[in-house]
Design an enzyme around this catalytic site. Structure first.
Site, mmCIF file in Angstrom:
data_model
loop_
_atom_site.group_PDB
_atom_site.id
_atom_site.type_symbol
_atom_site.label_atom_id
_atom_site.label_comp_id
_atom_site.label_asym_id
_atom_site.label_seq_id
_atom_site.Cartn_x
_atom_site.Cartn_y
_atom_site.Cartn_z
ATOM 1 N N PHE A 27 121.676 47.827 35.701
ATOM 2 C CA PHE A 27 122.424 48.258 36.874
ATOM 3 C C PHE A 27 121.825 49.562 37.425
ATOM 4 O O PHE A 27 121.605 50.506 36.689
ATOM 5 C CB PHE A 27 123.891 48.469 36.510
ATOM 6 C CG PHE A 27 124.719 48.970 37.672
ATOM 7 C CD1 PHE A 27 124.892 48.194 38.809
ATOM 8 C CD2 PHE A 27 125.302 50.234 37.637
ATOM 9 C CE1 PHE A 27 125.629 48.663 39.889
ATOM 10 C CE2 PHE A 27 126.043 50.706 38.713
ATOM 11 C CZ PHE A 27 126.205 49.920 39.841
ATOM 12 N N GLN A 28 121.553 49.569 38.697
ATOM 13 C CA GLN A 28 120.980 50.729 39.392
ATOM 14 C C GLN A 28 119.644 51.186 38.804
ATOM 15 O O GLN A 28 119.368 52.378 38.719
ATOM 16 C CB GLN A 28 121.975 51.890 39.450
ATOM 17 C CG GLN A 28 123.201 51.534 40.300
ATOM 18 C CD GLN A 28 124.005 52.744 40.717
ATOM 19 O OE1 GLN A 28 124.066 53.743 40.018
ATOM 20 N NE2 GLN A 28 124.621 52.649 41.891
ATOM 21 N N LYS A 67 118.763 58.730 31.380
ATOM 22 C CA LYS A 67 120.021 59.350 30.980
ATOM 23 C C LYS A 67 120.007 59.805 29.519
ATOM 24 O O LYS A 67 120.463 60.904 29.198
ATOM 25 C CB LYS A 67 121.168 58.368 31.201
ATOM 26 C CG LYS A 67 122.509 58.991 30.889
ATOM 27 C CD LYS A 67 123.658 58.153 31.372
ATOM 28 C CE LYS A 67 124.964 58.892 31.073
ATOM 29 N NZ LYS A 67 126.126 58.094 31.446
ATOM 30 N N MET A 85 109.798 57.842 73.641
ATOM 31 C CA MET A 85 108.357 57.784 73.466
ATOM 32 C C MET A 85 107.863 56.337 73.481
ATOM 33 O O MET A 85 106.818 56.034 74.060
ATOM 34 C CB MET A 85 107.968 58.449 72.136
ATOM 35 C CG MET A 85 106.488 58.552 71.918
ATOM 36 S SD MET A 85 105.715 59.444 73.265
ATOM 37 C CE MET A 85 105.498 61.049 72.508
#
Ligand SMILES: Cc1ncc(C[n+]2csc(CCOP(=O)(O)OP(=O)(O)O)c2C)c(N)n1
Lengths: 172, 560
Positions: B112-113, B162, B471
């Site tokens: 996850f993530q 972590k 532009m």
């Protein structure tokens, strides 16, 4: 022009990806890339075979040099460097062709590594040219599988002993 | 004493004298945020998007010369930083970006993530690290700051799993950063090529100094000024080099390239020697290579050997720090007297200033920029978005000092200017800061109004609102038969109300006569202000070189 570049790098995870990524993101072509530990285990040597004109080679060398993990980059000159490759070839053989194959292998100082009923596995080392020549001779027998390592190369010591192993270059 | 990886992280920031950190939290970085909670000496700025955190760190770095720092969580937090990292990479900005990562045991499992951020950022960082062990945090962070800020600066990503940030270990700070063996920082050049350069300058009849961002990075503006005056050469500065040479100086001929001045482009076309210092011959500068500086020898002074001879052929390559090299050159270079070339350039400069229709009675974007210049007396820090706004800012605001013009040069990132202004304002609290914006670009990071309000920053946003992606529309007008595909953005928020909704101030201006008072008012307000200037919808940027044309074909516009 074909160039063989020797790159001394820190032996760290991710370095190979960094180097190959540099080539792919700039559209430089790699013919082969080999890598392994050097005599100093904290340092690896890569041999990269690439193609390009002088300005491309110049950029390749500079960009390699810019990588933080790269310690040294050398464009190995053909005359003063030794280049070798190893190749494993599994070639089909029958009772009728076996002797002929072994004879050719013998002339090339190749080693027979494995003998089966229908095939032989041969190991050959040498310059790319020598290996190419050997492969050509094996093709008529039908090559079943093949694995080439890509070129490894080093600079020679620049003294009177240089050029000693020319017979190897000549494809023996 | 054993402390956690997160505490080590905070200690390292202290050792690196980090005063400010931009970022956004998430699951795997909670341990880091938990330690930042007590670190009152480090100002954490919560942006509303990680891209803005990276741009703010970048703007802070450009305004102060220090290394910008940002922090994001793993996965989406890290990928949101990517544009900001690429932006810093293209413009050689010192930045350290910390990302959280899933625990080592989960790396590579599509956890996850999880995102392979070191893999993703490899081509857009100077270097990056995945820290695999708590014991390596201190040495890695020290290396990261060293690499980011030395040599040709650039962003460095540090990915912190972590479990590494929660591990415990004795803290040891390396007093000297453990620099990788192959890391090279060129400074001085060998005297032979300095001599060659000096000789080329001596025999040159029509020299041109072409200075880029390298002047600002190395702090070489004094040396450049002395050098230019010594050899009496005209000076052009790139977008990144604006402020590296005083715009008020008679030798300055403006910016070169696609929207460069006529004089700068003709100076390239006619000179017999280009002395490039810390400039990289970007394709926006050179135009069609075959027509670029056709009669000139080129001396290229650059910190990065790979920048030399990358885009143009170079006659004399000088690798080293711009300031050090100019110092070396000043020791040997002979004074060069003024000649017809100087008169010619100065005359051309007088008759070919960028200009626009001043008498139309319609609110012109150029006028807005000129008024910001007048009111701030040229002393403001100007950030820009990307598009016409960026070019109007660079053509109509005059920069006499470095680190006052902050703009996304290499990557051309819309949405850069506002967060960069936030970073610049935090780095230079006493400065008046303006983000000169387009209505399209500002909407790419408009959510940062919340950050500016929360941090009580008096940042001014001057939107040159033409209700077009101007532009691109200009190109469509000139090269695609006015087929305005995808560039009309009439559906817009009411920017005044939007500012108010965030707790900021908003002022709308439609008439030229109201411009000055509005700018003065904005500056007097102690907090963020949006100035919504409704300008001439189809105004174009002139001069212009058509894409693919040589810069000698500089069109000065329909009016001048
Ligand atoms: C992130 C991003 N997307 C797209 C572009 C391409 N682009 C360059 S200029 C421009 C138009 C900008 O419009 P606006 O912000 O309104 O400014 P103006 O040109 O009108 O001043 C676009 C879309 C870009 N530079 N950056």
């Amino acid at each position: 022009m074909r160039h063989i570049i020797s790159v001394i790098v820190e032996n760290k995870f991710g370095v190979l990806a960094r180097i190959s990524g540099l080539f792919s993101s700039r559209g430089y072509n790699i013919d082969s890339l080999t890598v392994g530990e050097s005599n100093d285990p904290s340092v690896s040597r890569m041999t990269i075979v690439t193609r390009g004109d002088d300005s491309i080679l110049d950029q390749v060398m500079k960009q390699l040099n810019k990588l933080v993990d790269v310690i040294e980059v050398t464009d190995l000159p053909r005359e003063n460097s030794v280049r070798r490759e190893l190749c494993l070839i599994k070639v089909k053989c029958t009772a009728g062709t076996r002797t002929e194959i072994l004879e050719v292998a013998n002339v090339f100082r190749a080693k027979t590594i494995d003998v089966g009923h229908r095939s032989l596995m041969i190991q050959i080392t040498g310059t790319e040219g020598k290996i190419n020549a050997f492969i050509k001779l094996m093709e008529p027998f039908q090559i079943i599988e093949m694995a080439r390592t890509g070129v490894v190369a080093m600079m020679r010591e620049m003294n009177e002993t240089a050029g000693q192993e020319n017979n190897e270059q000549n494809g023996q | 004493m054993k402390i956690s990886g997160s505490e080590i992280f905070v200690e390292c920031l202290r050792k690196e004298n980090v005063e400010i950190l931009f970022g956004y939290p998430g699951g795997v970085v909670i341990p880091l945020f938990d330690k930042l909670y007590d670190a009152h000496d480090i100002h954490f700025v919560l942006t509303r998007h990680e891209q803005a955190a990276a741009h703010a760190a970048d703007g802070y770095a450009r305004a102060t010369g220090k290394t910008g720092v940002c922090l994001a969580t793993s996965g989406p937090g890290a990928t949101n930083l990517v544009t900001g990292i690429a932006n810093a990479y293209m413009d050689s900005i010192p930045m350290v970006a910390f990302t959280g990562q899933v625990p080592m045991s989960l790396i590579g499992t599509d956890a996850f993530q999880e995102a392979d951020i070191t893999g993703i950022t490899r081509p857009i960082t100077k270097h990056n690290f995945l820290i695999s062990d708590t014991s390596k945090i201190a040495s890695t962070i020290s290396q990261a700051f060293y690499i980011a800020s030395t040599g040709r600066p650039g962003p460095v990503v540090v990915d912190l799993p972590k479990d590494v940030s929660t591990g415990v270990i004795d803290f040891e700070w390396p007093e000297v950063p453990p620099v990788p063996k192959g890391y090279k920082i060129p400074k001085y050049a060998d005297t032979a090529c300095i001599g060659e350069a000096a000789e080329a300058i001596r025999v040159s009849k029509k020299p041109l100094i072409y200075a880029g961002g390298g002047i600002i990075i190395s702090g070489a503006e004094k040396e450049l000024l002395v050098f230019a005056e010594r050899i009496n050469a005209p000076v052009t500065t790139t977008l990144m080099g604006l402020g590296g040479f005083p715009a008020s100086h008679p030798y300055w001929v403006g910016m070169p390239g696609m929207h460069g001045t006529y004089t700068a482009n003709m100076a390239f076309t006619e000179c017999d020697l280009v002395i490039a210092v810390g400039a990289r011959f970007d394709d926006r500068v050179t135009g069609k290579i075959e027509g670029f500086a056709p009669n000139a020898k080129i001396i290229h002074i650059d910190m990065d050997p790979a920048a030399i001879a990358k885009n143009v052929e170079v006659d004399i390559a000088v690798v080293g720090d711009a300031r050090a090299i100019l110092g070396q050159l000043l020791e040997v270079v002979e004074p060069r007297g003024r000649n017809g070339w100087n008169d010619y350039i100065e005359k051309m400069k007088k008759t070919h200033q960028p200009t626009y229709d001043r008498d139309s009675g319609i609110l012109k974007p150029q006028y807005v920029v000129e008024q910001i210049y007048e009111v701030t007396k040229g002393e403001a820090i100007i950030t820009t978005e990307v598009g016409q706004n960026q070019m109007f800012a660079s053509l109509y605001y005059k920069f006499d000092k470095p680190r006052r013009f902050i703009s996304s040069g290499g990557l051309g990132t819309m949405g850069y200017g506002f967060p960069a202004a936030i970073g610049a304002q935090l780095g230079k609290p006493d400065a008046v800061v303006f983000d000169i914006a387009g209505d399209g670009s500002i909407q790419m990071n408009i959510q940062e109004l919340a950050t500016a309000v929360e941090q009580k920053l008096p940042v001014n946003i001057a939107i040159l609102n033409n209700q077009y992606l101007g532009m691109v529309r200009q190109w469509q007008e000139l090269f695609y038969n006015k087929r305005y595909s995808g560039t009309c953005i009439e559906c817009q928020p009411d920017f005044v109300k939007l500012a108010e909704a965030y707790g900021a101030h908003g002022i709308r201006v439609d008439k030229p006569e109201d411009v000055r008072a509005a700018i003065e008012k904005a500056i007097s307000i102690d907090g963020p202000v949006i100035l919504d200037f409704h300008v001439d919808r189809e105004e174009n940027v002139w001069p212009m070189v058509a894409p693919g044309a040589p810069i000698s074909d500089t069109m000065e516009g329909l009016l001048s």
